[in-house]
Design an enzyme around this catalytic site. Sequence first.
Site, PDB file in Angstrom:
ATOM      1  N   ASP A 141      41.788  43.434  38.488  1.00 46.53           N
ATOM      2  CA  ASP A 141      43.126  44.004  38.671  1.00 46.53           C
ATOM      3  C   ASP A 141      43.268  45.387  38.040  1.00 46.53           C
ATOM      4  OD1 ASP A 141      45.728  44.226  39.372  1.00 46.53           O
ATOM      5  OD2 ASP A 141      46.488  42.611  38.103  1.00 46.53           O
ATOM      6  N   GLU A 174      50.364  35.336  43.596  1.00 46.10           N
ATOM      7  CA  GLU A 174      51.368  35.467  42.535  1.00 46.10           C
ATOM      8  C   GLU A 174      52.752  35.017  43.013  1.00 46.10           C
ATOM      9  OE1 GLU A 174      50.845  39.572  41.232  1.00 46.10           O
ATOM     10  OE2 GLU A 174      49.202  38.963  39.927  1.00 46.10           O
ATOM     11  N   GLU A 231      49.475  51.480  35.538  1.00 49.98           N
ATOM     12  CA  GLU A 231      49.831  50.201  34.921  1.00 49.98           C
ATOM     13  C   GLU A 231      48.929  49.853  33.740  1.00 49.98           C
ATOM     14  OE1 GLU A 231      49.719  46.857  37.598  1.00 49.98           O
ATOM     15  OE2 GLU A 231      50.284  45.441  36.024  1.00 49.98           O
TER      16      GLU A 231
HETATM   17  O1  GCW Z   1      48.494  44.362  38.763  1.00 47.32           O
HETATM   18  C1  GCW Z   1      49.328  43.374  39.262  1.00 47.32           C
HETATM   19  C2  GCW Z   1      50.691  43.748  38.803  1.00 47.32           C
HETATM   20  C3  GCW Z   1      51.798  43.170  39.644  1.00 47.32           C
HETATM   21  C4  GCW Z   1      51.519  43.507  41.103  1.00 47.32           C
HETATM   22  C5  GCW Z   1      50.176  42.901  41.490  1.00 47.32           C
HETATM   23  C6  GCW Z   1      49.771  43.210  42.914  1.00 47.32           C
HETATM   24  C7  GCW Z   1      53.054  43.994  42.866  1.00 47.32           C
HETATM   25  O2  GCW Z   1      50.823  43.367  37.464  1.00 47.32           O
HETATM   26  O3  GCW Z   1      53.003  43.715  39.206  1.00 47.32           O
HETATM   27  O4  GCW Z   1      52.543  43.074  41.962  1.00 47.32           O
HETATM   28  O5  GCW Z   1      49.180  43.427  40.662  1.00 47.32           O
HETATM   29  O6  GCW Z   1      48.920  44.081  43.087  1.00 47.32           O
HETATM   30  O7  GCW Z   1      50.276  42.599  43.826  1.00 47.32           O
END
Ligand code: GCW
Length: 665
Positions: A361, A282, A389
């Site tokens: 995720d 990312e 989240e």
């Molecule tokens: O779930 C995603 C999140 C990001 C996060 C990423 C990760 C810290 O939306 O905000 O970044 O995972 O785990 O690195």
Amino acid sequence: MTIPEPTGVHAAWLPPQAFLAVGSRRVFAPGAGVIRDEVVHACARHGGRLADAGEEADLVLALTMAEPLPAAARAVLAGYAGAIGEQSYLLARHDGVTVVLADDPAGLLYGFFHVVRLGEPAFRGPRATEHHRPAVHRRMLDHWDNIDVHPVMGQVERGYSGGSIFWADGAPRDLDRVRAYGRLLAACGVNAVAVNNVNVHATEAHLLTDRLGEVAAIADGLRPYGIRVHLSVTFASPIVLGGLATADPLDADVRAWWRETTEQVYATIPDFGGYVVKADSEGQPGPFAYGRSHADGANLLADALAPFGGVVHWRAFVYNHRQDWRDRTTDRARAAFDHFAPLDGLFRDNAVLQVKYGPIDFQVREPVSPVIAAMPRTRLAVELQVTQEYTGQQRHVCYLAPMWSDVLGFRFWGDGRDVAALASDIVAVSNVGDDPYWTGHPLAQANLYAFGRLAWNPHLDPAAVLDEWIDLTFAPAGDELRRTLHAMMDGSWRTYERYTAPLGVGFMVRPGHHYGPDVDGYEYTPWGTYHFADRDGVGVDRTRATGTGFTGQYPPPWSQVYESLADCPDELLLFFHHVPYGHVLRNGSTLIQHIYDTHFAGAEEAAQTRLLWDKLAGSVEADLHARVKERLDEQVRCAGEWRDQINTYFLRKSGIPDAHGRRIH
Ligand code: GCW
């Protein structure tokens, strides 16, 4: 040292009343330190007292090497053949004395909090010697805290509890809150904390060097509670902080820079835990830029940390976040395995590969990540998400312990080893902020508590852990409160699952903030999180026969179970298969009818939950009641929104009416 009880901050699971049983006893607690302070404090409040050596005591809390040990403790020790070991303790009742013995202060602290948890029953009847030891050596919380307020993510990325407890207005905060946090964590068994976000921005990168003092201060606050501090670092540190032209892990200057920088870290914080790294993920920098592997990257840091006993947690969350949605051959679920499984055996002993529990995720329902089965020669950490989240952002009640218990107890093979047995560390993203209730939603405190307890012992029953939390937090908790909280929380994860994305398909959330429904929100984006709904069906074909082949990343029997439409568990059906709406599930319902039914039911359950809480008005503290009530109002609204958007979407796609003729828009 005084007991940290910051004013205006909720006591969570350590209110004064939780110490009644211990604090009304005669306690022999030789040696200075946190335990003695706790005992003095509790006794001052509840009428007990510290006993001197040679005096009669009801409770003995001692290190095995303490001299002289009271007779009861000597007898317990003499009657126990094995070694106690690090972070562990013996608990017994002998001659009417409750005895806790440990080889190290951390073990004694855990034993002390065990007695607090037991309350009055710790002082009744006989108790054969019990040996308590943690399932894994490191039980860790990762904070995604920034020093600065990020323009999009705020101060705490995916934080739903206000600002950071470590920093405010660009500067470190008063340590009282940090100490209170350490105390809460010790009481549930957590022993490591990473203080900053894995997305390391410009200001936060400096915590490794010129702002290291701020990390040292946090370490000072947490140390008395047996907690070691870790730091998220950017892989580009040699460039960003060291002025080098490269961060290539095989470059001699880069290696020297990390070695020297790490030496400085340990000169300042001798018990520093280590680094956490999100690389090539990312947008974060990583070894790919230099044509190097993730083993090269992780080993660079592992080598710098090794002389000091530190570890690097290297995250396996590496995938292409710029994929073309039209490209059906790329499957985000495959990415971690494809990147890391070939590297098994190449990581140093002090490199811990940190793997999210599912392949995508932190969704409400995912299969367990096949990476965990694929790397027998690599130390692994399983990463959970306490911050909600994707599970209601601490506005919805969602007790996650049942999910974690399923994940940690999952068996890849028939040989009895479960996920917890394969992990050397259990890690989770913290849900804590500077909110007066710590976690925004007061009931989300139970998730933090349960994480620690399950990391200590993954085989605890989630309902029993909830009981512990209720007994401590609401001491003395009456039967009505206990029954109501169980009714609201035990099944709340499944309730959340019912009204959100169906049968493991995931996402369907609003892009960006990830709260609330947006069925097609991610469907034509580069993020790799698609559901492929059309007029005939929905779900992702991840089979070897006709799909992305992800099922082949599992060892048998799961590679077959997930491959087979007939054998795949219903709750994961749409994760693994693209299925027509008329498909009959193992539970006897058609897919489309199941979607309608679960969404009506889930939203209704949320409404029932609110009614249950309403009845508790007057029996819990008014502010807390009001805070939960306000959150439940939002949960009910949001669950109705999910129900209506999902049901309407699938009615319009499929044209198949609800068999019960309920209102769909
Ligand atoms: O779930 C995603 C999140 C990001 C996060 C990423 C990760 C810290 O939306 O905000 O970044 O995972 O785990 O690195």
